[in-house]
Motif scaffolding. Structure first.
Motif, PDB file in Angstrom:
ATOM      1  N   PRO A   1       0.814  -1.218   0.000  1.00 55.76           N
ATOM      2  CA  PRO A   1       0.000   0.000   0.000  1.00 55.76           C
ATOM      3  C   PRO A   1       0.850   1.272   0.000  1.00 55.76           C
ATOM      4  CG  PRO A   1      -0.022  -1.012   2.165  1.00 55.76           C
ATOM      5  CD  PRO A   1       0.678  -1.974   1.255  1.00 55.76           C
ATOM      6  N   LEU A   2       2.115   1.136   0.445  1.00 53.11           N
ATOM      7  CA  LEU A   2       2.993   2.309   0.515  1.00 53.11           C
ATOM      8  C   LEU A   2       4.449   1.880   0.376  1.00 53.11           C
ATOM      9  CD1 LEU A   2       3.495   5.350   1.074  1.00 53.11           C
ATOM     10  CD2 LEU A   2       3.475   4.797   3.508  1.00 53.11           C
ATOM     11  N   LEU A   3       5.173   2.575  -0.510  1.00 51.33           N
ATOM     12  CA  LEU A   3       6.609   2.359  -0.655  1.00 51.33           C
ATOM     13  C   LEU A   3       7.301   3.719  -0.550  1.00 51.33           C
ATOM     14  CD1 LEU A   3       8.789   0.105  -1.417  1.00 51.33           C
ATOM     15  CD2 LEU A   3       8.818   1.231  -3.645  1.00 51.33           C
ATOM     16  N   VAL A   4       8.379   3.750   0.222  1.00 56.59           N
ATOM     17  CA  VAL A   4       9.162   4.966   0.418  1.00 56.59           C
ATOM     18  C   VAL A   4      10.451   4.832  -0.375  1.00 56.59           C
ATOM     19  CG1 VAL A   4      10.247   6.489   2.104  1.00 56.59           C
ATOM     20  CG2 VAL A   4       8.202   5.162   2.735  1.00 56.59           C
TER      21      VAL A   4
ATOM     22  N   ASN B  97      17.711  13.716   4.570  1.00 59.21           N
ATOM     23  CA  ASN B  97      17.285  12.949   3.411  1.00 59.21           C
ATOM     24  C   ASN B  97      16.093  13.648   2.749  1.00 59.21           C
ATOM     25  OD1 ASN B  97      17.225  10.901   1.555  1.00 59.21           O
ATOM     26  ND2 ASN B  97      16.614   9.288   2.985  1.00 59.21           N
ATOM     27  N   GLU B  98      15.672  13.099   1.632  1.00 57.25           N
ATOM     28  CA  GLU B  98      14.454  13.502   0.936  1.00 57.25           C
ATOM     29  C   GLU B  98      13.739  12.228   0.558  1.00 57.25           C
ATOM     30  OE1 GLU B  98      14.308  16.740  -2.220  1.00 57.25           O
ATOM     31  OE2 GLU B  98      14.045  14.934  -3.454  1.00 57.25           O
ATOM     32  N   LEU B  99      12.445  12.143   0.833  1.00 55.65           N
ATOM     33  CA  LEU B  99      11.704  10.907   0.608  1.00 55.65           C
ATOM     34  C   LEU B  99      10.597  11.107  -0.415  1.00 55.65           C
ATOM     35  CD1 LEU B  99      11.231   9.617   4.285  1.00 55.65           C
ATOM     36  CD2 LEU B  99      13.086   9.085   2.683  1.00 55.65           C
ATOM     37  N   LEU B 100      10.394  10.087  -1.232  1.00 51.11           N
ATOM     38  CA  LEU B 100       9.296  10.059  -2.188  1.00 51.11           C
ATOM     39  C   LEU B 100       8.365   8.927  -1.778  1.00 51.11           C
ATOM     40  CD1 LEU B 100       8.076  11.172  -4.830  1.00 51.11           C
ATOM     41  CD2 LEU B 100       9.409   9.422  -6.057  1.00 51.11           C
ATOM     42  N   LEU B 101       7.129   9.273  -1.400  1.00 53.08           N
ATOM     43  CA  LEU B 101       6.162   8.278  -0.964  1.00 53.08           C
ATOM     44  C   LEU B 101       5.261   7.897  -2.140  1.00 53.08           C
ATOM     45  CD1 LEU B 101       5.006   9.827   2.452  1.00 53.08           C
ATOM     46  CD2 LEU B 101       7.149   8.654   1.876  1.00 53.08           C
ATOM     47  N   LEU B 102       5.140   6.604  -2.377  1.00 55.39           N
ATOM     48  CA  LEU B 102       4.313   6.097  -3.467  1.00 55.39           C
ATOM     49  C   LEU B 102       3.186   5.242  -2.891  1.00 55.39           C
ATOM     50  CD1 LEU B 102       7.157   4.969  -5.928  1.00 55.39           C
ATOM     51  CD2 LEU B 102       5.998   7.196  -5.805  1.00 55.39           C
ATOM     52  N   ASP B 103       1.950   5.598  -3.195  1.00 53.62           N
ATOM     53  CA  ASP B 103       0.801   4.809  -2.765  1.00 53.62           C
ATOM     54  C   ASP B 103      -0.247   4.808  -3.871  1.00 53.62           C
ATOM     55  OD1 ASP B 103      -0.538   7.263  -2.614  1.00 53.62           O
ATOM     56  OD2 ASP B 103      -0.191   7.470  -0.460  1.00 53.62           O
TER      57      ASP B 103
ATOM     58  N   HIS C  34       4.043  11.443  -3.311  1.00 49.78           N
ATOM     59  CA  HIS C  34       4.044  12.521  -2.341  1.00 49.78           C
ATOM     60  C   HIS C  34       5.497  12.764  -1.932  1.00 49.78           C
ATOM     61  CE1 HIS C  34      -0.225  11.333  -1.910  1.00 49.78           C
ATOM     62  NE2 HIS C  34       0.277  10.105  -1.909  1.00 49.78           N
ATOM     63  N   LEU C  35       5.997  13.957  -2.145  1.00 50.93           N
ATOM     64  CA  LEU C  35       7.383  14.277  -1.837  1.00 50.93           C
ATOM     65  C   LEU C  35       7.497  14.859  -0.431  1.00 50.93           C
ATOM     66  CD1 LEU C  35      10.334  14.528  -2.841  1.00 50.93           C
ATOM     67  CD2 LEU C  35       9.751  16.868  -3.565  1.00 50.93           C
TER      68      LEU C  35
ATOM     69  N   ILE D 201       5.181   8.757   9.486  1.00 53.09           N
ATOM     70  CA  ILE D 201       4.234   8.115  10.408  1.00 53.09           C
ATOM     71  C   ILE D 201       2.853   8.750  10.286  1.00 53.09           C
ATOM     72  CG2 ILE D 201       3.650   7.877  12.856  1.00 53.09           C
ATOM     73  CD1 ILE D 201       5.611   5.768  11.857  1.00 53.09           C
ATOM     74  N   THR D 202       2.790  10.052  10.097  1.00 54.20           N
ATOM     75  CA  THR D 202       1.507  10.728   9.890  1.00 54.20           C
ATOM     76  C   THR D 202       0.822  10.190   8.638  1.00 54.20           C
ATOM     77  OG1 THR D 202       2.262  12.757  10.981  1.00 54.20           O
ATOM     78  CG2 THR D 202       0.386  12.965   9.478  1.00 54.20           C
ATOM     79  N   HIS D 203       1.594  10.018   7.569  1.00 57.54           N
ATOM     80  CA  HIS D 203       1.038   9.491   6.316  1.00 57.54           C
ATOM     81  C   HIS D 203       0.588   8.041   6.493  1.00 57.54           C
ATOM     82  CE1 HIS D 203       0.513   9.899   1.944  1.00 57.54           C
ATOM     83  NE2 HIS D 203       0.889   8.631   1.862  1.00 57.54           N
ATOM     84  N   ILE D 204       1.393   7.247   7.178  1.00 53.99           N
ATOM     85  CA  ILE D 204       1.033   5.848   7.429  1.00 53.99           C
ATOM     86  C   ILE D 204      -0.258   5.779   8.236  1.00 53.99           C
ATOM     87  CG2 ILE D 204       1.703   3.765   8.693  1.00 53.99           C
ATOM     88  CD1 ILE D 204       4.616   4.397   7.935  1.00 53.99           C
TER      89      ILE D 204
END
Length: 405
Positions: free
Chosen positions: A344-347, A360-366, A371-372, A386-389
């Protein structure tokens, strides 16, 4: 520590050898941007002078019930009306008993009874005093009364004995206070986190590994605990300190990590796979050190099992979140990996920027897209993650319990 910026903290100090640690705690709170006022019991002044805390906090220290520093002479009433929290560190066995029974015979005990703000307590006492049934009854009652306990820790004590009862270190208390102010988005949930590198031994002195420091995984574990979750951290070999409140299981190889995660996955509501697991392991292990020679050394490597894919494919799978370190085409490679593992979610992060770094800089894929999370320190990113999760998990659980049309 921006989450303590401008927080108004009343630091209460009771009698005990650990009172000397409260000086460093005061310094750290001020450094973190908190506004600190100190109140001391009479016993506390026998260990550290009020002048020390006045110098560190920049404010007069309160010790008397009818202190004239407060305009109307009622410090026990006024002090907690303008603060965000009261932290008692150290909290002696005697003072804890006072709190439980509502005794109010000095400034510190009276202001705690009359407080209009949250109370946090950091116990500090001899291990036998901590284990005494009377103390344990008092601790149970404190928790029932809504008081937050920070510690104690186990270790060597000033009396020479070793055991539970030692006050947490100032940096740990700072982290605990910071955690208290975080939104409890995962309250009541159990979170399993994997972190750090794995080592695949070639011989007794050589191994295949990677340059992961474990910083991001440990930050995620801390952020999950701050959000109210019960957190278990399965960690590869790293020098990092276990986050406050987190249960840590140390492993070495990918196989050991797989076993540890597998045995605990059925208890978890959420699994966040941050560990940099070695993709390959030597086909054989040499029991004695391989001697250096002029000849080429060839290693046969076997692929390690994909731990995350195995957990995600279970019938009773927790909500699974993966991490991917890529060197190019982050979006394309990341989304392909997410679809392949049915997550459901990959960082996704850029490997050359992430491994071993503090930021760091993270790219969230769902399922909703990408979502950057812009460049920031890893704890800040972990809290945002954690808020996104929590949002995705809440949406998923609500959907699963929705009534059919």
């Amino acid at each position: 520590m921006p989450d303590l910026q401008h927080k108004r903290i009343l630091l209460g100090i009771t009698g005990g050898v650990a009172a000397y640690k409260a000086a460093e705690l005061t310094r750290l709170l001020i450094k973190a941007g908190a506004d600190v006022r100190v109140a001391m019991s009479a016993a506390a002044t026998q260990f550290v002078t009020p002048l020390t805390f006045q110098a560190l906090s920049g404010k007069p220290v309160l010790t008397q019930l009818w202190d004239t520093d407060v305009d109307n002479g009622m410090a026990h009433i006024e002090l907690t009306r303008a603060v965000d929290a009261v932290l008692i560190a150290p909290a002696s066995a005697d003072f804890i008993a006072k709190l439980v029974h509502g005794l109010a015979d000095d400034l510190l005990s009276t202001l705690c009874l009359a407080r209009a703000c949250p109370l946090l307590v950091a116990p500090a006492m001899n291990q036998k005093m901590w284990e005494n049934p009377a103390t344990q009854r008092n601790i149970h009652q404190l928790r029932g009364d809504g008081v937050t306990l920070l510690g104690p820790a186990a270790g060597e004590q000033a009396c020479g004995e070793t055991g539970l009862g030692r006050m947490l270190e100032p940096a740990e208390l700072l982290a605990g206070l910071s955690a208290y102010f975080q939104p409890k988005l995962l309250a009541g949930l159990r979170v399993l986190v994997s972190a750090g590198p794995t080592l695949e031994m070639i011989d007794p002195v050589r191994a295949i590994t990677n340059i992961s420091s474990g910083k991001m995984g440990y930050a995620v574990a801390r952020a999950a605990y701050e959000a109210g979750a019960e957190v278990t951290l399965v960690s590869g070999v790293t020098c990092r300190e276990t986050p406050l409140g987190v249960t840590r299981l140390s492993v070495t190889s990918a196989g050991e990590m797989a076993q540890a995660v597998e045995s605990r996955a059925h208890h978890a509501d959420i699994f966040v796979s941050v560990a940099a697991v070695a993709d390959y392991r030597p086909a054989s292990y040499t029991a004695q050190k391989i001697k250096k020679s002029e000849h080429t050394l060839t290693l046969d490597l076997l692929p390690n099992e994909d731990i995350l894919m195995r957990i995600a494919s279970r019938a009773d799978a927790p909500f699974c979140v993966g991490f991917a370190a890529e060197t190019e085409n982050l979006l394309e490679h990341g989304e392909a990996k997410r679809q392949r593992k049915r997550l459901p979610l990959l960082v996704v992060n850029r490997a050359q920027d992430a491994l071993g770094s503090d930021g760091n800089e993270l790219l969230l894929l769902d399922d909703a897209g990408q979502h950057l999370l812009p460049q920031a320190d890893k704890l800040t990113l972990a809290r945002q993650l954690i808020t996104h999760i929590a949002q995705l998990y809440t949406h998923k659980t609500r959907g699963s319990h929705a009534a059919p049309d």
